[in-house]
Design a protein around this motif. Structure first.
Motif, short mmCIF file in Angstrom:
data_model
loop_
_atom_site.label_atom_id
_atom_site.label_comp_id
_atom_site.label_asym_id
_atom_site.label_seq_id
_atom_site.Cartn_x
_atom_site.Cartn_y
_atom_site.Cartn_z
N ILE A 49 0.75 -1.28 -0.25
CA ILE A 49 0.10 0.06 0.01
C ILE A 49 0.94 1.38 -0.10
CG2 ILE A 49 -1.61 1.26 1.53
CD1 ILE A 49 -3.07 -1.17 2.31
N ILE A 50 1.96 1.42 0.96
CA ILE A 50 2.96 2.46 0.90
C ILE A 50 3.47 2.83 -0.38
CG2 ILE A 50 4.92 3.39 2.00
CD1 ILE A 50 4.11 1.91 4.56
N ALA A 51 4.05 1.53 -0.83
CA ALA A 51 4.84 1.88 -2.31
C ALA A 51 3.98 2.17 -3.31
CB ALA A 51 5.47 0.25 -2.64
N GLY A 52 2.60 1.39 -3.21
CA GLY A 52 1.81 1.50 -4.52
C GLY A 52 1.16 3.00 -4.41
N VAL A 103 1.07 8.34 -7.28
CA VAL A 103 1.48 9.86 -7.18
C VAL A 103 2.34 10.24 -8.04
CG1 VAL A 103 1.82 11.96 -5.87
CG2 VAL A 103 0.16 10.38 -4.87
N GLY A 104 3.39 9.42 -8.06
CA GLY A 104 4.61 9.95 -8.98
C GLY A 104 4.35 9.94 -10.60
N CYS A 105 3.58 8.52 -10.89
CA CYS A 105 3.23 8.34 -12.14
C CYS A 105 2.20 9.42 -12.69
CB CYS A 105 2.50 6.93 -12.23
SG CYS A 105 3.74 5.65 -12.20
N SER A 106 1.50 9.63 -11.58
CA SER A 106 0.15 10.82 -12.18
C SER A 106 0.83 12.10 -12.50
CB SER A 106 -0.91 10.78 -11.03
OG SER A 106 -1.37 9.59 -10.77
N LEU A 151 13.00 3.01 -2.00
CA LEU A 151 13.29 3.71 -2.96
C LEU A 151 12.09 4.34 -3.85
CD1 LEU A 151 15.73 1.00 -4.83
CD2 LEU A 151 16.39 3.39 -4.15
N THR A 152 11.15 3.64 -3.54
CA THR A 152 9.68 4.33 -4.17
C THR A 152 9.31 5.66 -3.55
OG1 THR A 152 8.90 2.02 -4.57
CG2 THR A 152 7.36 3.94 -4.75
N ILE A 153 9.52 5.64 -2.21
CA ILE A 153 9.35 6.79 -1.38
C ILE A 153 10.41 7.87 -1.91
CG2 ILE A 153 9.40 7.98 0.76
CD1 ILE A 153 8.43 5.32 1.90
N VAL A 154 11.31 7.68 -1.89
CA VAL A 154 12.50 8.83 -2.26
C VAL A 154 12.13 9.32 -3.76
CG1 VAL A 154 14.86 8.92 -2.80
CG2 VAL A 154 14.24 7.86 -0.70
N ILE A 155 12.00 8.20 -4.66
CA ILE A 155 11.96 8.72 -6.24
C ILE A 155 10.64 9.38 -6.26
CG2 ILE A 155 11.74 7.94 -8.44
CD1 ILE A 155 14.79 7.76 -7.23
N SER A 156 9.58 8.95 -5.80
CA SER A 156 8.32 9.73 -6.17
C SER A 156 8.18 10.98 -5.32
CB SER A 156 7.08 8.49 -5.36
OG SER A 156 7.17 7.45 -6.04
N SER A 157 8.87 11.11 -4.20
CA SER A 157 8.79 12.43 -3.58
C SER A 157 9.71 13.56 -4.29
CB SER A 157 9.39 12.36 -2.12
OG SER A 157 8.59 11.41 -1.19
N LEU A 158 10.66 12.91 -5.05
CA LEU A 158 11.73 13.72 -5.89
C LEU A 158 10.99 14.07 -6.99
CD1 LEU A 158 14.44 14.67 -6.55
CD2 LEU A 158 14.74 12.54 -7.75
N VAL A 159 10.15 13.25 -7.61
CA VAL A 159 9.29 13.61 -8.79
C VAL A 159 8.25 14.69 -8.41
CG1 VAL A 159 7.35 12.75 -10.00
CG2 VAL A 159 9.29 11.42 -9.98
N ALA A 160 7.58 14.73 -7.23
CA ALA A 160 6.61 15.40 -6.77
C ALA A 160 7.34 16.91 -6.68
CB ALA A 160 5.96 15.00 -5.44
N PHE A 164 13.04 6.75 -14.04
CA PHE A 164 13.07 6.47 -12.57
C PHE A 164 11.78 5.85 -12.20
CE2 PHE A 164 16.55 10.09 -11.73
CZ PHE A 164 17.54 9.35 -12.32
N ILE A 165 10.67 6.57 -12.57
CA ILE A 165 9.38 5.98 -11.96
C ILE A 165 9.09 4.53 -12.91
CG2 ILE A 165 7.61 7.15 -13.48
CD1 ILE A 165 7.58 7.47 -9.83
N ILE A 166 9.44 4.51 -14.15
CA ILE A 166 9.21 3.30 -14.75
C ILE A 166 9.73 2.27 -14.09
CG2 ILE A 166 9.66 2.28 -16.89
CD1 ILE A 166 7.06 3.83 -17.15
N VAL A 167 10.99 2.28 -13.75
CA VAL A 167 11.91 1.19 -13.39
C VAL A 167 11.26 0.82 -11.87
CG1 VAL A 167 13.90 0.52 -12.18
CG2 VAL A 167 14.21 1.81 -14.35
N LEU A 168 10.81 1.58 -11.03
CA LEU A 168 10.05 1.34 -9.72
C LEU A 168 8.73 0.76 -9.96
CD1 LEU A 168 10.89 4.68 -7.83
CD2 LEU A 168 11.94 2.49 -7.43
#
Length: 271
Positions: free
Chosen positions: A18-21, A26-29, A138-147, A187-191
Motif C-alpha cells: 500500500i505504501i509503495a503503491g 502519485v509519481g506516475c500521475s 526507493l519508491t518513497i524517495v523517487i516519488s517524492s523527488l518527482v513531486a 526512474f518512475i518506470i523502473v520502480l
C-alpha cells in the motif's frame, strides 16, 4: 469482505504494498499528465521494454535488477530524446527503435541464462505484494523527488506542454526541462515494474491522467484528480487481488480502466 480487508492490513507485505503503491501512483500521475498532454505518453511503454533488458541483465548476473535497470533506462531515455532532437527521428519512431532493440536484447539474455524463470515472469507482469523494504524506500524517495521537482518546475513544464516554441522564446531552458522530465519518467518506470510489470507499467502513467481529463476543469485539477484516481485504483487493486487471489498488477490496471470508462461515460452524458 470487510473482515478480510481488516485481516489483510495486519500483514507486513500488504502494508508495504500500500505504501509503495500509493507513492508510485502519485509519481506516475504527476509525470503522466505532462506526457499525455504532450502526446509523448508511449515513452513509458518504450522505457518499460528497456527495463525488461535491465531486469534480464540483473537476473543474469544474480544482482538486484532495479539497481541495473535505473542507469540503463535513464541512458535509454536520453538516447530517445537525442534521437528526437538531432537525428530527425520523431518521438514515436525513436521510442520504437530503442524499445525493439531492448526487447530483443532482453530475450537473448534471458535465453542465455536458461530461459524465463519465475523471477523474470514476476517482473514482466508485476507483483506488488512482494515488494521489499528497500524497494519501498526507493519508491518513497523517487516519488517524492518527482513531486518536488514537478512543483519546482511547474510553470516551465506547463509552458512547454502547451507551446514549446513560445516557452523557448520566453527564456525557458526547454532542453533542460525535457531532460528532467524524461529522466524522472525513467526512474518512475523502473520502480513501477515491480508493481505492474514491464508489460503494464506504462498504463499507470496513461490511464489516471486521461481519466482526470474527462471531468477536470483546470490543469491543476487534472494533476490532483489523476493522483486521487491512481491511489484509489492501487489500494482497491491490492485488496481485490488479495481477496480473490488475482494478479496484483493486472488488477490495479483493470480498476484504472474501469474508472476511465465510468468517467468517460459520465462526461458524454453530462455533455
Amino acid at each position: 469482505m470487510f473482515q478480510q480487508i481488516q485481516e489483510s492490513l495486519q500483514y507486513a507485505f500488504i502494508q508495504r504494498a500500500i505504501i509503495a503503491g500509493c507513492f508510485m501512483a502519485v509519481g506516475c500521475s504527476f509525470l503522466g499528465v505532462f506526457l499525455v498532454l504532450r502526446r509523448f505518453s508511449l515513452i513509458g511503454d518504450g522505457l518499460a521494454h528497456v527495463s525488461f533488458a535491465g531486469v534480464a541483465l540483473g537476473l543474469f548476473f544474480n544482482s538486484q535488477p532495479m539497481l541495473i535497470s535505473i542507469p540503463l533506462v535513464s541512458l535509454a531515455s536520453l538516447v530517445i530524446l537525442k534521437l528526437n532532437e538531432k537525428a530527425a527521428v520523431y518521438g514515436d519512431a525513436a521510442i520504437g527503435l530503442v524499445s525493439s532493440f531492448s526487447i530483443a536484447l532482453g530475450v537473448i539474455i534471458a535465453s542465455t541464462s536458461g530461459g524465463f524463470n519465475v523471477d523474470l515472469f514476476s517482473y514482466l507482469f508485476g507483483n506488488i505484494l512482494s515488494v521489499s523494504k528497500l524497494e519501498v524506500w526507493l519508491t518513497i524517495v523517487i516519488s517524492s523527488l518527482v513531486a518536488v521537482v514537478t512543483i519546482f518546475f511547474y510553470h516551465d513544464l506547463f509552458s512547454i506542454t502547451f507551446d514549446e516554441e513560445h516557452a523557448r522564446v520566453s527564456g525557458v531552458n526547454v532542453k533542460l526541462v525535457n531532460k528532467i522530465l524524461i529522466l524522472l519518467t525513467s526512474f518512475i518506470i523502473v520502480l513501477g515494474i515491480k508493481i505492474a510489470g514491464t508489460m503494464l507499467v506504462s498504463s499507470l502513467i496513461i490511464l489516471p491522467p486521461i481519466s482526470a481529463l474527462q471531468v477536470a476543469r483546470s490543469f491543476r485539477s487534472v494533476i490532483i484528480l489523476s493522483s486521487i484516481f491512481a491511489v484509489i485504483s492501487v489500494i482497491t487493486g491490492i485488496f481485490v487481488s488479495y481477496i480473490f487471489n488475482l494478479p496484483s498488477g493486472a488488477t490495479i490496471i483493470m480498476i484504472n480502466f474501469i474508472i476511465f470508462v465510468k468517467l468517460f461515460l459520465y462526461g458524454r452524458i453530462r455533455a
